[in-house]
Design a protein around this motif. Structure first.
Motif, PDB file in Angstrom:
ATOM      1  N   THR A   1     -20.617  23.995  65.741  1.00 27.06           N
ATOM      2  CA  THR A   1     -19.610  24.512  64.677  1.00 27.06           C
ATOM      3  C   THR A   1     -18.593  25.209  65.534  1.00 27.06           C
ATOM      4  N   MET A   2     -18.994  25.974  66.517  1.00 30.67           N
ATOM      5  CA  MET A   2     -17.985  26.626  67.299  1.00 30.67           C
ATOM      6  C   MET A   2     -16.877  25.720  67.775  1.00 30.67           C
ATOM      7  N   MET A   3     -17.152  24.791  68.468  1.00 35.36           N
ATOM      8  CA  MET A   3     -16.532  23.515  68.867  1.00 35.36           C
ATOM      9  C   MET A   3     -15.558  23.044  68.032  1.00 35.36           C
ATOM     10  N   ALA A   4     -16.172  22.800  66.682  1.00 34.19           N
ATOM     11  CA  ALA A   4     -15.280  22.213  65.625  1.00 34.19           C
ATOM     12  C   ALA A   4     -14.161  23.279  65.224  1.00 34.19           C
ATOM     13  N   LEU A   5     -14.608  24.568  65.011  1.00 29.82           N
ATOM     14  CA  LEU A   5     -13.487  25.552  64.521  1.00 29.82           C
ATOM     15  C   LEU A   5     -12.538  25.730  65.741  1.00 29.82           C
ATOM     16  N   ILE A   6     -12.943  25.716  66.816  1.00 28.12           N
ATOM     17  CA  ILE A   6     -11.951  25.905  68.021  1.00 28.12           C
ATOM     18  C   ILE A   6     -10.787  24.866  67.761  1.00 28.12           C
ATOM     19  N   THR A   7     -11.354  23.674  67.738  1.00 30.34           N
ATOM     20  CA  THR A   7     -10.571  22.190  67.593  1.00 30.34           C
ATOM     21  C   THR A   7      -9.540  22.368  66.311  1.00 30.34           C
ATOM     22  N   LEU A   8     -10.250  22.883  65.181  1.00 31.89           N
ATOM     23  CA  LEU A   8      -9.618  23.106  63.824  1.00 31.89           C
ATOM     24  C   LEU A   8      -8.462  24.245  64.115  1.00 31.89           C
ATOM     25  N   THR A   9      -8.952  25.204  64.612  1.00 35.84           N
ATOM     26  CA  THR A   9      -7.869  26.180  65.055  1.00 35.84           C
ATOM     27  C   THR A   9      -6.483  25.688  65.966  1.00 35.84           C
ATOM     28  N   VAL A  10      -6.851  24.981  66.924  1.00 37.35           N
ATOM     29  CA  VAL A  10      -5.776  24.518  67.836  1.00 37.35           C
ATOM     30  C   VAL A  10      -5.030  23.280  66.654  1.00 37.35           C
ATOM     31  N   LEU A  11      -5.571  22.472  66.363  1.00 34.66           N
ATOM     32  CA  LEU A  11      -4.838  21.406  65.154  1.00 34.66           C
ATOM     33  C   LEU A  11      -3.916  22.112  64.148  1.00 34.66           C
ATOM     34  N   ILE A  12      -4.346  23.174  63.676  1.00 36.60           N
ATOM     35  CA  ILE A  12      -3.555  23.888  62.725  1.00 36.60           C
ATOM     36  C   ILE A  12      -2.432  24.554  63.297  1.00 36.60           C
ATOM     37  N   ALA A  13      -2.670  25.424  64.603  1.00 36.80           N
ATOM     38  CA  ALA A  13      -1.895  26.074  65.346  1.00 36.80           C
ATOM     39  C   ALA A  13      -0.573  24.822  65.702  1.00 36.80           C
ATOM     40  N   ILE A  14      -0.859  24.066  66.200  1.00 39.19           N
ATOM     41  CA  ILE A  14       0.037  22.971  66.634  1.00 39.19           C
ATOM     42  C   ILE A  14       0.866  22.435  65.409  1.00 39.19           C
ATOM     43  N   PHE A  15       0.169  22.099  64.409  1.00 40.49           N
ATOM     44  CA  PHE A  15       0.752  21.695  63.326  1.00 40.49           C
ATOM     45  C   PHE A  15       1.811  22.478  62.851  1.00 40.49           C
ATOM     46  N   PHE A  16       1.579  23.947  62.757  1.00 42.93           N
ATOM     47  CA  PHE A  16       2.697  24.842  62.130  1.00 42.93           C
ATOM     48  C   PHE A  16       3.323  25.698  63.091  1.00 42.93           C
ATOM     49  N   TRP A  17       3.268  25.104  64.466  1.00 43.56           N
ATOM     50  CA  TRP A  17       3.935  25.696  65.602  1.00 43.56           C
ATOM     51  C   TRP A  17       5.347  26.126  65.348  1.00 43.56           C
ATOM     52  N   ASP A  18       6.155  25.254  64.749  1.00 45.92           N
ATOM     53  CA  ASP A  18       7.721  25.424  64.651  1.00 45.92           C
ATOM     54  C   ASP A  18       8.158  26.353  63.308  1.00 45.92           C
ATOM     55  N   THR A  19       7.210  26.446  62.443  1.00 42.95           N
ATOM     56  CA  THR A  19       7.423  27.058  61.045  1.00 42.95           C
ATOM     57  C   THR A  19       6.773  28.541  60.979  1.00 42.95           C
ATOM     58  N   TYR A  20       5.585  28.173  60.768  1.00 46.96           N
ATOM     59  CA  TYR A  20       4.602  29.518  60.378  1.00 46.96           C
ATOM     60  C   TYR A  20       3.399  29.714  61.251  1.00 46.96           C
ATOM     61  N   ARG A  21       3.879  29.954  62.564  1.00 40.84           N
ATOM     62  CA  ARG A  21       3.066  29.889  63.669  1.00 40.84           C
ATOM     63  C   ARG A  21       1.990  31.164  63.367  1.00 40.84           C
ATOM     64  N   TRP A  22       2.347  32.435  63.275  1.00 47.62           N
ATOM     65  CA  TRP A  22       1.539  33.469  63.295  1.00 47.62           C
ATOM     66  C   TRP A  22       0.856  33.616  62.056  1.00 47.62           C
ATOM     67  N   GLN A  23       1.430  33.247  60.918  1.00 43.92           N
ATOM     68  CA  GLN A  23       0.959  32.949  59.481  1.00 43.92           C
ATOM     69  C   GLN A  23      -0.347  32.119  59.228  1.00 43.92           C
ATOM     70  N   SER A  24      -0.221  31.088  59.980  1.00 47.74           N
ATOM     71  CA  SER A  24      -1.288  30.043  59.834  1.00 47.74           C
ATOM     72  C   SER A  24      -2.490  30.588  60.897  1.00 47.74           C
ATOM     73  N   LEU A  25      -2.300  31.350  61.930  1.00 47.01           N
ATOM     74  CA  LEU A  25      -3.255  31.621  62.884  1.00 47.01           C
ATOM     75  C   LEU A  25      -3.958  32.935  62.027  1.00 47.01           C
ATOM     76  N   ALA A  26      -3.172  33.782  61.238  1.00 42.18           N
ATOM     77  CA  ALA A  26      -3.761  34.902  60.573  1.00 42.18           C
ATOM     78  C   ALA A  26      -4.428  34.420  59.298  1.00 42.18           C
ATOM     79  N   GLY A  27      -4.061  33.229  58.739  1.00 44.44           N
ATOM     80  CA  GLY A  27      -5.013  32.808  57.756  1.00 44.44           C
ATOM     81  C   GLY A  27      -6.480  32.287  58.207  1.00 44.44           C
ATOM     82  N   ILE A  28      -6.167  31.510  59.519  1.00 48.92           N
ATOM     83  CA  ILE A  28      -7.544  30.964  59.754  1.00 48.92           C
ATOM     84  C   ILE A  28      -8.349  32.175  60.240  1.00 48.92           C
ATOM     85  N   THR A  29      -7.746  33.213  60.686  1.00 48.69           N
ATOM     86  CA  THR A  29      -8.451  34.298  61.107  1.00 48.69           C
ATOM     87  C   THR A  29      -9.318  34.979  59.871  1.00 48.69           C
TER      88      THR A  29
END
Length: 126
Positions: free
Chosen positions: A58-86
């Motif tokens: 589960t930890m491996m899957a969550l780390i991968t999901l976090t990286v994928l979401i951060a990459i997807f929203f990197w140009d527009t909502y970088r910190w908001q997406s990371l805050a939502g995941i957190t």
């Protein structure tokens, strides 16, 4: 004329028979307790192993999901997406912690069968 007495075997007295029966019952109950301990240990080891494997995957899957979401929203909502995941991780962790606490609090007694046998023995001798 010789009088032969029949050989008398000294039979154990009633107190000795009662003590022997009591110790036999106690020995049986201790064996039951040992079997229950062994079964509980084997079950616990199996659950711990599966739980640790599930946590690791589960930890491996969550780390991968976090990286994928951060990459997807990197140009527009970088910190908001990371805050939502957190926030989502914190909420799920709190739910799991409360569920685990309730599971430990509501767990059945580990030696139910042994205790019921001791109660039967006690009632028999009353």
């Amino acid at each position: 004329m010789t009088t032969e007495r029949p050989s008398q075997q000294s039979s154990p007295g009633p107190l000795r028979r009662i003590l022997s029966s009591t110790f036999a019952i106690f020995e049986t109950r201790l064996e039951l307790l040992g079997i229950e301990l062994q079964e509980e240990k084997e079950r616990l080891i199996g659950v711990l192993f599966l739980g640790l494997a599930a946590m690791m995957l589960t930890m491996m899957a969550l780390i991968t999901l976090t990286v994928l979401i951060a990459i997807f929203f990197w140009d527009t909502y970088r910190w908001q997406s990371l805050a939502g995941i957190t926030l989502a991780y914190v909420l799920v962790a709190a739910f799991c912690g409360l569920k685990a606490r309730n599971g430990l609090r509501d767990a059945p007694n580990m030696f139910d069968e042994t205790l019921s046998e001791f109660r039967k023995d006690r009632d028999t001798f009353r």
